[in-house]
Design a protein around this motif. Structure first.
Motif, PDB file in Angstrom:
ATOM      1  N   THR A  74      -0.919  -2.555  46.031  1.00  0.00           N
ATOM      2  CA  THR A  74      -0.663  -1.118  45.907  1.00  0.00           C
ATOM      3  C   THR A  74      -1.313  -0.571  44.650  1.00  0.00           C
ATOM      4  OG1 THR A  74       1.454  -1.293  47.063  1.00  0.00           O
ATOM      5  CG2 THR A  74       1.107   0.661  45.697  1.00  0.00           C
ATOM      6  N   ASP A 101      -1.847   0.304  54.907  1.00  0.00           N
ATOM      7  CA  ASP A 101      -0.418   0.427  55.184  1.00  0.00           C
ATOM      8  C   ASP A 101       0.073   1.846  54.940  1.00  0.00           C
ATOM      9  OD1 ASP A 101      -0.253  -2.277  55.833  1.00  0.00           O
ATOM     10  OD2 ASP A 101       0.076  -2.841  53.752  1.00  0.00           O
ATOM     11  N   SER A 102      -0.311   2.413  53.820  1.00  0.00           N
ATOM     12  CA  SER A 102       0.036   3.805  53.509  1.00  0.00           C
ATOM     13  C   SER A 102      -1.033   4.373  52.589  1.00  0.00           C
ATOM     14  CB  SER A 102       1.407   3.898  52.848  1.00  0.00           C
ATOM     15  OG  SER A 102       1.420   3.219  51.605  1.00  0.00           O
ATOM     16  N   ASP A 104      -1.909   8.005  50.288  1.00  0.00           N
ATOM     17  CA  ASP A 104      -1.539   9.329  49.785  1.00  0.00           C
ATOM     18  C   ASP A 104      -2.613   9.781  48.811  1.00  0.00           C
ATOM     19  OD1 ASP A 104      -0.326  11.654  48.939  1.00  0.00           O
ATOM     20  OD2 ASP A 104       1.073  10.633  47.592  1.00  0.00           O
ATOM     21  N   SER A 148      -6.691   7.941  60.729  1.00  0.00           N
ATOM     22  CA  SER A 148      -5.813   7.085  61.526  1.00  0.00           C
ATOM     23  C   SER A 148      -6.548   6.397  62.670  1.00  0.00           C
ATOM     24  CB  SER A 148      -4.652   7.908  62.100  1.00  0.00           C
ATOM     25  OG  SER A 148      -5.142   8.955  62.922  1.00  0.00           O
ATOM     26  N   ARG A 151      -7.423   1.998  61.142  1.00  0.00           N
ATOM     27  CA  ARG A 151      -6.484   1.579  60.112  1.00  0.00           C
ATOM     28  C   ARG A 151      -6.744   0.158  59.621  1.00  0.00           C
ATOM     29  NH1 ARG A 151      -3.450   5.751  58.115  1.00  0.00           N
ATOM     30  NH2 ARG A 151      -1.865   4.228  57.491  1.00  0.00           N
TER      31      ARG A 151
END
Length: 323
Positions: A74, A101-102, A104, A148, A151
């Motif tokens: 991360t 995974d994510s 932002d 998306s 991914r």
């Protein structure tokens, strides 16, 4: 005088500082908190760590980082980070997948995350465009462009990297790195300055290279091509005309198309062939027409300081010291 005994980790640090990235745009790595010693010590611990299957390894990702294990990583920006790069490495017989995974980030504000299929150092790419199965533009996968729809990104060889730029503090992303067995590895960067390897191309029209980013002595113990199996051992200047041959290359970059040829082999043989190459990068490169099963086996070890000095005094492989 340039110190030739520096390790792969030392070269990685200095080459990354000169990184030119992403579709021809030059970006400069800003000052960050990672030190040279921290990068080296991290690489050692990262390479040796074993991960229990029931427990995924997790840690923060740095603006300049090296990752040699599977796990979840991360990155969270504490301030604007405008030119970051994370290098991923697996065993020679593995490929890498990078899973989002994510995420932002502000794509419209100029942020980006781009996975590159290979490594970029000093503006040079590994594998070279001549040796990679994909055109160059397909090797860059930008999150802001694909979103998306894609991914997960899978490498073609045992190395991959991620470039990223984030303007706003608190923004960031999480990636999961996984490794997968590659039954016919092609294009490898060695993790170690010594070892042995057998490269096989099973009737495929492709070029494969094994890159050793150290000055080494290399011993080729076996080389076989389907159409020359019964011929005696020979080295020929016109091997490129045969369509199936092995090259030994040397130089100070990672792009095999820019390295200088040391010798070409296009006649099958068994029995050791020894050669000391005092370059920062030594490459065994196999070119296959796809008509035959090609195979080369070799071992290699790091040259010591005295051997390197002897090579320099004798003007052997002088281009390695002057380029």
């Amino acid at each position: 005088m340039r110190v030739m005994e520096r390790t792969f980790r030392e070269q990685l640090f200095f080459l990354v500082l000169c990184l030119s990235v992403l579709k021809g745009d030059s970006r400069y790595i800003e000052n960050n908190e990672i030190s040279k010693d921290e990068l080296y010590s991290f690489f050692n611990s990262e390479l040796k760590r074993e991960i229990p299957e029931e427990l995924m390894y997790r840690r923060p990702l740095r603006c300049l980082d090296m990752v040699a294990v599977e796990g979840q990583f991360t990155f969270t920006a504490e301030r604007p980070q405008l030119s970051c790069a994370a290098f991923f490495m697996a065993e020679p017989s593995e490929v890498i997948t990078v899973d989002y995974d994510s995420v932002d980030i502000d794509c419209r504000g100029g942020d980006f995350i781009t996975v590159f299929d290979g490594w970029v150092m000093k503006g040079e790419k590994f594998p070279s465009s001549q040796d990679h199965p994909l055109p160059l533009y397909e090797r860059y996968v930008d999150y802001c462009d694909s979103g998306s729809l894609r991914r997960s990104v899978r490498s073609s060889q045992n190395v991959a990297m991620v470039f990223f730029r984030i303007h706003n503090a608190g923004s960031g992303f999480t990636l999961t790195i996984r490794k997968h067995i590659n039954p016919f590895p092609c294009n490898v960067i060695s993790q170690s300055p010594e070892g042995s390897y057998t490269m096989v191309i099973p009737q495929q029209h492709r070029n494969c290279s094994f890159s050793i980013i150290y000055p080494v002595e290399i011993d080729i113990s076996e080389f076989s091509l389907g159409h020359f199996n019964n011929f005696p051992k020979r080295s020929m200047p016109g091997c490129a005309d045969t369509g199936d041959f092995v090259q030994l290359l040397g130089g100070n970059g990672i792009d095999t198309s820019k390295l200088l040829p040391i010798t070409d082999l296009c006649i099958s043989f068994t029995g050791p062939t020894h050669m000391k190459i005092g370059c920062d990068n030594t490459v065994v490169r196999m070119v296959s027409s796809g008509k035959f099963v090609s195979r080369v086996s070799f071992s290699y070890r790091l040259l010591d300081g005295q051997e390197l000095q002897t090579i320099k005094l004798n003007n052997v492989e002088d281009f390695c010291f002057n380029n």
